[in-house]
Design an enzyme around this catalytic site. Structure first.
Site, PDB file in Angstrom:
ATOM      1  N   HIS A  66      -2.112   4.803 -10.762  1.00 54.11           N
ATOM      2  CA  HIS A  66      -3.277   4.193 -11.413  1.00 54.11           C
ATOM      3  C   HIS A  66      -3.212   4.202 -12.935  1.00 54.11           C
ATOM      4  O   HIS A  66      -3.809   3.359 -13.579  1.00 54.11           O
ATOM      5  CB  HIS A  66      -4.557   4.773 -10.835  1.00 54.11           C
ATOM      6  CG  HIS A  66      -4.776   4.219  -9.475  1.00 54.11           C
ATOM      7  ND1 HIS A  66      -4.279   4.835  -8.348  1.00 54.11           N
ATOM      8  CD2 HIS A  66      -5.299   3.051  -9.076  1.00 54.11           C
ATOM      9  CE1 HIS A  66      -4.545   4.066  -7.308  1.00 54.11           C
ATOM     10  NE2 HIS A  66      -5.173   2.986  -7.710  1.00 54.11           N
ATOM     11  N   GLU A 106      -3.683  -2.681   3.811  1.00 55.57           N
ATOM     12  CA  GLU A 106      -2.793  -1.810   3.040  1.00 55.57           C
ATOM     13  C   GLU A 106      -2.329  -0.600   3.848  1.00 55.57           C
ATOM     14  O   GLU A 106      -1.643   0.266   3.335  1.00 55.57           O
ATOM     15  CB  GLU A 106      -3.465  -1.377   1.735  1.00 55.57           C
ATOM     16  CG  GLU A 106      -4.882  -0.883   1.860  1.00 55.57           C
ATOM     17  CD  GLU A 106      -5.533  -0.590   0.503  1.00 55.57           C
ATOM     18  OE1 GLU A 106      -4.864  -0.635  -0.529  1.00 55.57           O
ATOM     19  OE2 GLU A 106      -6.745  -0.297   0.509  1.00 55.57           O
ATOM     20  N   ASP A 146      -0.310   0.152  -1.688  1.00 55.70           N
ATOM     21  CA  ASP A 146      -0.433   1.136  -0.614  1.00 55.70           C
ATOM     22  C   ASP A 146       0.354   0.737   0.622  1.00 55.70           C
ATOM     23  O   ASP A 146       0.903   1.597   1.306  1.00 55.70           O
ATOM     24  CB  ASP A 146      -1.914   1.332  -0.248  1.00 55.70           C
ATOM     25  CG  ASP A 146      -2.596   2.276  -1.221  1.00 55.70           C
ATOM     26  OD1 ASP A 146      -2.004   3.333  -1.509  1.00 55.70           O
ATOM     27  OD2 ASP A 146      -3.680   1.946  -1.715  1.00 55.70           O
ATOM     28  N   CYS A 166      -3.323  -8.460  -3.787  1.00 53.64           N
ATOM     29  CA  CYS A 166      -3.872  -7.914  -5.026  1.00 53.64           C
ATOM     30  C   CYS A 166      -3.093  -6.690  -5.501  1.00 53.64           C
ATOM     31  O   CYS A 166      -3.466  -6.066  -6.488  1.00 53.64           O
ATOM     32  CB  CYS A 166      -5.362  -7.617  -4.885  1.00 53.64           C
ATOM     33  SG  CYS A 166      -5.718  -6.452  -3.568  1.00 53.64           S
TER      34      CYS A 166
HETATM   35  C1  PEP Z   1      -3.096  -1.758  -3.467  1.00 57.57           C
HETATM   36  O1  PEP Z   1      -3.016  -0.737  -2.782  1.00 57.57           O
HETATM   37  O2  PEP Z   1      -2.185  -2.613  -3.528  1.00 57.57           O
HETATM   38  C2  PEP Z   1      -4.293  -2.019  -4.278  1.00 57.57           C
HETATM   39  C3  PEP Z   1      -4.454  -3.161  -4.906  1.00 57.57           C
HETATM   40  O3  PEP Z   1      -5.226  -1.032  -4.372  1.00 57.57           O
HETATM   41  P1  PEP Z   1      -5.073   0.265  -5.322  1.00 57.57           P
HETATM   42  O4  PEP Z   1      -3.879   0.042  -6.206  1.00 57.57           O
HETATM   43  O5  PEP Z   1      -6.326   0.373  -6.083  1.00 57.57           O
HETATM   44  O6  PEP Z   1      -4.871   1.355  -4.335  1.00 57.57           O
HETATM   45 MG    MG Z   2      -4.770   0.388  -2.377  1.00 51.36          MG
END
Ligand code: PEP
Ligand code: MG
Length: 578
Positions: free
Chosen positions: A195, A439, A463, A510
């Site tokens: 993150h 995911e 994920d 995403c």
């Molecule tokens: C993902 O897991 O690809 C996602 C977009 O969610 P995050 O990165 O917030 O876990």
């Molecule tokens: Mg995710």
């Protein structure tokens, strides 16, 4: 003075761009003091040292609470007062003194006593005690930090234009840092989809993570270059190296200007196949860059950031104010609001959540599982989202869905919230679309069943790759194995798109994979409807879409689906770019 030699560290390119500047070093707070023997005649001095550290900790907590009192009011300051009560706890003090009397150094004595208390709390199934455990740990860390002379640097003293270097930056740290206009992020740990990396991309700040040892090699004030394109950090660069990077900076700025010309053009292939390019955000202050990127919607609003760096739960009103502002600013474009995905590496110290001590937080009480465990927090968020839906186009999305039952359970809560709002005559969009993030491999496997329950899906490749390949997405030791081109991932993506289309719903990606131009032809050829990427990547993905025909993209993706290994996939993609 002669130039020093470049010292080059190689890590993971987490957010593109180049930054040259001075280091601001942020110390970690996970101290593991060593046990030292204190001679009898030094025991009183050791106790004085302890008392001194306790007083410094007290002064720091008091300053924090004065700030809370000022911004949130007396009630919250009183709740937070608990740290001061721990500092004054006579039993804890007696236990630490006892160890010092046995000839053990103060920092190790505090560490031991705190550890014992925490262990004794571990078996108690009670939220109150779990929260107190975190408070005790926090207090202990601060005292030890003062004893070692290594307290975590107050991020408030961060100077504008610095490059932040740390062993690790939590999403909560990056939130605090983002307000300070830093030039770059550099950390020992983390991978491309951790993150810290995602936040850096959202802010268009160059970042290199997973450097393993850099935090022990630099000091505040050192000059470094962050090369977020190559994943390199150069310490003490020579004047030639600085000049080279300054030239490179100019070249990239020119390239960026060229791409900006695509802003108002469609994301359409030369043979007229259209896709949507949306942007991901994790804070409303990114909307301006979304709008200027040419994105035609927000495909992922990561709402967990609302829960960071605070001591109380966000109220329904706060949720509403935050989301309605985003929705209004984005109107008439849609905003996909993801319900909170706390847990994993997105931890909050808000108290209720029992996630800080999990052994495997990515496999633990995360995202939709937390929503179901603490429906009252979830309901406040749902109300805020529904109310905001009266002000523009809102779509709701659940993270980390692993099966249909879970989805039905959260939808039941959503229906109940809708019924209550209706009773109260509150306006909201009754047709608001509801989607699921795909995911978790189990959800990908049964996508046909999930697709019947939702209006759209969005693939969270960050994920999906982590869980499918069993690679911790923030562990720098396995970062080379984290592979979006693994045939299992490509086949999963194709399957999700195919089955969702059969069910008549659209598919977005995403995760960070969608923002990498190298993968864009394959995803396009798979029939992906929407790319949701960080605002900085929008023009680049559009450029790729506009430069390759859909027919050719389909041919490439058909070929890669037949591959059983990464090398064969790479050969096919490289031939595309040749
Ligand atoms: C993902 O897991 O690809 C996602 C977009 O969610 P995050 O990165 O917030 O876990
Ligand atoms: Mg995710």
């Amino acid at each position: 003075m002669p130039d020093k030699k470049d010292i080059v560290f190689k890590g993971v390119a987490a957010s593109p761009g180049i930054a040259i500047g001075k280091v601001f070093f942020v110390e970690g707070d996970d101290f593991h003091p060593v046990c030292r023997e204190i001679p009898k005649n030094a025991i009183e001095t050791e106790k004085m040292r302890l008392n001194n550290a306790v007083e410094k900790t007290r002064a720091e907590f008091k300053a924090i609470y004065a700030k809370i009192d000022e911004t949130l009011g007396k009630n919250y300051a009183q709740i937070a007062d608990v740290h001061l009560l721990i500092l004054d706890d006579p039993i804890m003090k007696k236990d630490v003194y006892k160890l010092i009397d046995c000839g053990i150094n103060a920092e190790y004595a505090v560490f031991k006593v705190v550890d014992n208390i925490v262990r004794s709390f571990e078996s108690i199934e009670n939220d109150y005690f779990r929260e107190r455990k975190l408070d005790i740990q926090d207090t202990g860390k601060k005292i030890i930090g003062y004893l070692l002379g290594r307290q975590r640097k107050n991020l408030a003293s961060l100077t504008k234009g610095s490059i932040v270097v740390s062993h690790n930056l939590t999403p909560a740290d990056t939130m605090a840092i983002r307000e300070r206009l830093v030039k770059g992020f550099v950390t020992d740990i983390g991978g491309k989809t951790s993150h810290t990396a995602v936040v850096a991309q959202g802010l268009s700040i160059p970042a290199v993570v997973g450097l393993k040892v850099i935090s022990s090699q630099v000091m505040t004030g050192d000059i470094i270059i962050v090369d977020g394109n190559k994943g390199e950090v150069i310490l003490n660069p020579t004047s030639e190296t600085i000049a080279k990077y300054k030239r490179e900076f100019v070249v990239q700025s020119e390239k960026k200007k060229e791409l900006e010309k695509l802003k108002d053009l469609l994301a359409e292939t030369p043979d007229n196949h259209k896709v949507l390019i949306f942007a991901n955000i994790d804070n409303p202050d990114e909307i301006q860059s979304v709008l200027s990127s040419g994105a035609t919607g927000i495909g992922l609003y990561r709402t967990e950031f609302i829960y960071f760096n605070r001591v109380n739960m966000p109220s329904e009103r706060e949720h509403f104010e935050n989301y309605s502002m985003v929705v209004k600013m984005m109107s008439p474009y849609p905003t996909v609001i993801r319900t909170f995905d706390l847990g994993g590496d997105k931890l909050t110290k808000i108290g209720l959540l029992n996630v800080e001590q999990e052994k495997n937080p990515f496999l633990g009480l995360r995202a939709i599982r937390l929503c179901l465990k603490y429906p009252e927090i979830f309901i406040d968020q749902l109300k805020g989202i529904l109310k905001a839906s009266a002000y523009g186009k809102v779509k709701l999305m659940y993270p980390m869905v692993s099966g249909v039952e879970e989805l039905c359970e959260v939808n039941k809560i959503l229906d109940e919230v809708k019924r209550n709002l209706k009773k109260e005559n509150v306006k909201f969009d009754e047709e608001m679309e509801v989607g699921a993030m795909i995911e978790v491999p189990s959800a990908a496997m049964i996508i046909d069943a999930i697709a019947k329950e939702v209006d759209f899906v969005s693939i969270g490749t960050n994920d999906l790759i982590q869980y499918t390949l069993a690679i911790d997405r923030i562990n720098e030791n396995v970062v080379n194995l984290y592979d979006p081109l693994h045939p299992a991932i490509l086949r999963f993506i194709k399957k999700i798109i195919e089955e969702s289309h059969k069910a008549g719903i659209t598919v977005s990606i995403c995760g960070e994979m969608a923002g990498d131009p190298y993968y864009a032809p394959i995803l396009l050829g798979f029939g992906l409807d929407q790319f949701s990427v960080s605002p900085t990547q929008v023009p680049e993905i559009k450029r790729v879409i506009r430069s390759i025909s859909f027919v050719d993209a389909e041919k490439i993706s058909e070929k890669v689906l037949k591959c059983g290994d990464r090398e064969s996939v790479l050969k096919i993609i490289n031939a595309t770019y040749a």
